[in-house]
Design an enzyme around this catalytic site. Structure first.
Site, PDB file in Angstrom:
ATOM      1  N   CYS A 122      64.669  93.559  67.542  1.00 12.42           N
ATOM      2  CA  CYS A 122      65.617  94.649  67.820  1.00 12.42           C
ATOM      3  C   CYS A 122      64.983  95.782  68.627  1.00 12.42           C
ATOM      4  CB  CYS A 122      66.188  95.193  66.522  1.00 12.42           C
ATOM      5  SG  CYS A 122      67.082  93.957  65.589  1.00 12.42           S
ATOM      6  N   HIS A 259      69.267 102.220  68.209  1.00 10.58           N
ATOM      7  CA  HIS A 259      69.593 100.808  67.998  1.00 10.58           C
ATOM      8  C   HIS A 259      70.762 100.738  67.023  1.00 10.58           C
ATOM      9  CE1 HIS A 259      69.535  96.688  66.958  1.00 10.58           C
ATOM     10  NE2 HIS A 259      68.919  96.849  65.808  1.00 10.58           N
ATOM     11  N   ASN A 289      75.329  94.258  65.238  1.00 14.43           N
ATOM     12  CA  ASN A 289      73.934  94.408  65.670  1.00 14.43           C
ATOM     13  C   ASN A 289      73.643  93.339  66.727  1.00 14.43           C
ATOM     14  OD1 ASN A 289      71.167  94.449  65.967  1.00 14.43           O
ATOM     15  ND2 ASN A 289      70.720  94.527  63.776  1.00 14.43           N
TER      16      ASN A 289
HETATM   17  N1  ACO Z   1      79.940  90.562  51.411  1.00  9.02           N
HETATM   18  C1  ACO Z   1      80.082  90.856  50.109  1.00  9.02           C
HETATM   19  N2  ACO Z   1      79.043  90.996  49.277  1.00  9.02           N
HETATM   20  C2  ACO Z   1      77.812  90.844  49.788  1.00  9.02           C
HETATM   21  C3  ACO Z   1      77.598  90.541  51.136  1.00  9.02           C
HETATM   22  C4  ACO Z   1      78.724  90.395  51.955  1.00  9.02           C
HETATM   23  N3  ACO Z   1      78.625  90.119  53.285  1.00  9.02           N
HETATM   24  N4  ACO Z   1      76.269  90.447  51.347  1.00  9.02           N
HETATM   25  C5  ACO Z   1      75.671  90.701  50.174  1.00  9.02           C
HETATM   26  N5  ACO Z   1      76.607  90.934  49.236  1.00  9.02           N
HETATM   27  C6  ACO Z   1      76.402  91.242  47.828  1.00  9.02           C
HETATM   28  C7  ACO Z   1      75.048  90.785  47.325  1.00  9.02           C
HETATM   29  O1  ACO Z   1      75.069  89.421  46.997  1.00  9.02           O
HETATM   30  C8  ACO Z   1      74.859  91.680  46.126  1.00  9.02           C
HETATM   31  O2  ACO Z   1      75.593  91.171  45.075  1.00  9.02           O
HETATM   32  P1  ACO Z   1      74.992  91.198  43.575  1.00  9.02           P
HETATM   33  O3  ACO Z   1      74.811  92.666  43.260  1.00  9.02           O
HETATM   34  O4  ACO Z   1      76.058  90.529  42.769  1.00  9.02           O
HETATM   35  O5  ACO Z   1      73.701  90.457  43.654  1.00  9.02           O
HETATM   36  C9  ACO Z   1      75.519  92.992  46.554  1.00  9.02           C
HETATM   37  O6  ACO Z   1      76.386  92.654  47.648  1.00  9.02           O
HETATM   38  C10 ACO Z   1      74.526  94.035  47.013  1.00  9.02           C
HETATM   39  O7  ACO Z   1      73.598  93.429  47.913  1.00  9.02           O
HETATM   40  P2  ACO Z   1      72.455  94.256  48.601  1.00  9.02           P
HETATM   41  O8  ACO Z   1      71.706  93.365  49.515  1.00  9.02           O
HETATM   42  O9  ACO Z   1      71.688  94.986  47.556  1.00  9.02           O
HETATM   43  O10 ACO Z   1      73.337  95.283  49.433  1.00  9.02           O
HETATM   44  P3  ACO Z   1      72.920  96.550  50.180  1.00  9.02           P
HETATM   45  O11 ACO Z   1      73.662  97.711  49.663  1.00  9.02           O
HETATM   46  O12 ACO Z   1      71.429  96.685  50.302  1.00  9.02           O
HETATM   47  O13 ACO Z   1      73.493  96.245  51.636  1.00  9.02           O
HETATM   48  C11 ACO Z   1      72.687  95.541  53.788  1.00  9.02           C
HETATM   49  C12 ACO Z   1      73.012  95.109  52.369  1.00  9.02           C
HETATM   50  C13 ACO Z   1      73.985  95.972  54.450  1.00  9.02           C
HETATM   51  C14 ACO Z   1      72.103  94.354  54.537  1.00  9.02           C
HETATM   52  C15 ACO Z   1      71.712  96.706  53.722  1.00  9.02           C
HETATM   53  O14 ACO Z   1      70.606  96.406  52.921  1.00  9.02           O
HETATM   54  C16 ACO Z   1      71.225  97.086  55.087  1.00  9.02           C
HETATM   55  O15 ACO Z   1      71.955  97.632  55.863  1.00  9.02           O
HETATM   56  N6  ACO Z   1      69.944  96.828  55.382  1.00  9.02           N
HETATM   57  C17 ACO Z   1      69.393  97.098  56.657  1.00  9.02           C
HETATM   58  C18 ACO Z   1      69.286  95.829  57.307  1.00  9.02           C
HETATM   59  C19 ACO Z   1      69.742  95.838  58.720  1.00  9.02           C
HETATM   60  O16 ACO Z   1      70.481  96.656  59.205  1.00  9.02           O
HETATM   61  N7  ACO Z   1      69.261  94.833  59.362  1.00  9.02           N
HETATM   62  C20 ACO Z   1      69.584  94.609  60.684  1.00  9.02           C
HETATM   63  C21 ACO Z   1      68.456  93.980  61.346  1.00  9.02           C
HETATM   64  S1  ACO Z   1      67.067  94.969  61.294  1.00  9.02           S
HETATM   65  C22 ACO Z   1      67.306  96.061  62.413  1.00  9.02           C
HETATM   66  O17 ACO Z   1      67.994  95.862  63.325  1.00  9.02           O
HETATM   67  C23 ACO Z   1      66.656  97.326  62.150  1.00  9.02           C
END
Ligand code: ACO
Length: 332
Positions: A122, A259, A289
């Protein structure tokens, strides 16, 4: 050795224009609910993403890159024959080799100069601009096409709801030119670039395949929470370094072009840095993204709208797999 008369000129690299391209096919959150167990509400709340674009069958990263490159050349008013450097940032090249940059070079009918790919996930576009800036200021080239192009849809596990809802395909490009005079706050051009990486985090965001390991392209794997935890600190670190290097502050910025990974990361970074919300460019809701393509896509959205004026101070920043991160501060 005769040294008389040999002088190294001070040069700076100036952005002449930009362009972008998105595949026609859109994929909404609603459509995703028919593919995996997710909801529009979950995706919007956690990420701000509502829509993304997906490359058609037979449409490759090079095709997206070529379209973005042509748009950037037109916007800059530069002929393809005047380009002597192409730097293309991608983690989803058409093939393991040759570089997708040479596909672009051939498609544009350029058979002079040189072209190569850069892979910093990224952060790829920030790395590519930094590389082009160094080559241009070093006198190795005069005019560069710098492209970020991705087809992340091809490396997503479409059964993994934790990743497949986050990414999209697209491409963006800028034209940069070496002009006389050192970088300065009084002139257009790149003012400072800050790059970082820390390989201790390599298992937090990676692809589980490759030519040397599995002989397959592999699928994207991510520990989302871990990425989130580090993102804001890393982003603010390189932006503060840019401010320090140039004696500028958040108040001096006209535009903040981060980004586009996640609305929450963007908002938290801007808040921590004291950047006013109206200066923050956000396209993540419509593009998802798009990795290395996200910054030039976002930049092109404000250039196209006519809101960017010559002399505007613009901060680009990114963070991604590796981890890699970086910033570019430039005067338009
Ligand atoms: N739909 C519904 N539920 C979901 C989904 C989905 N698409 N994906 C995960 N869940 C569920 C999980 O299974 C979990 O359920 P559980 O509590 O029963 O186990 C619950 O949602 C919470 O999951 P988390 O992973 O803890 O959710 P979080 O609040 O951390 O959000 C996310 C996840 C959006 C990926 C977040 O961590 C994030 O934004 N991280 C940054 C990652 C990012 O942006 N990466 C992009 C690439 S890196 C870059 O470009 C910088």
């Amino acid at each position: 050795m005769k040294t008389e008369g040999f002088k190294v000129k001070a040069l700076r690299s100036v952005f002449l224009g930009c362009g972008s391209y998105l595949p026609k096919k859109a994929l909404t959150n609603q459509q995703l609910t028919e593919m995996v167990d997710t909801s529009d509400e979950w995706i919007v709340q956690r990420t701000g993403i509502r829509n993304r674009h997906i490359a058609a069958e037979g449409e490759f990263t090079s095709h997206l890159a070529i379209n973005a490159a042509k748009a950037a050349l037109e916007n800059a008013g530069v002929d393809a024959q005047d380009i002597d450097l192409i730097v293309l940032a991608t983690s989803t090249p058409d093939n393991t080799f040759p570089a997708t940059a040479v596909d672009v070079q051939a498609a544009l009918g350029i058979n002079h100069g040189f072209a190569f790919d850069i892979q910093a996930v990224c952060s790829g576009f920030v790395y590519a601009v930094t590389t082009a800036d160094a080559y241009l200021r070093g006198g190795l080239a005069k005019r560069a096409l710098v492209i970020g192009a991705e087809t992340f849809s091809r490396i997503l596990d479409w059964e993994d709801r934790t990743t497949c809802v986050l990414f999209g395909d697209g491409a963006g490009a800028v034209v940069m030119e070496a002009q006389e005079g050192a970088p300065s706050l009084e002139e257009s051009g790149v003012l400072t670039c800050q790059l970082r990486s820390d390989g201790r985090h390599k298992d937090k965001l990676y692809v589980d395949g490759g030519p040397s390991t599995t002989q397959t392209a592999g699928y994207l794997r991510m520990q989302g929470r871990e990425v989130f935890k580090h993102a804001v600190g890393m982003v603010t670190d390189v932006i503060e370094a840019s401010f320090e290097a140039t004696g500028t502050t958040a108040d001096d910025l006209d535009w903040f072009v981060p980004h586009q990974a996640n609305q929450r990361i963007i908002d938290a970074s801007a808040k921590k840095l004291g950047i006013a919300p109206e200066k923050v460019v956000k396209t993540v809701s419509e593009h998802g993204n798009t990795s290395a393509a996200s910054i030039p896509l976002a930049l092109d959205s404000i250039v196209k709208s006519g809101d960017v004026k010559k002399g505007d101070l613009i901060m680009l920043e990114a963070m991604g797999g590796g981890f890699t991160w970086g910033s570019v501060l430039l005067k338009w």
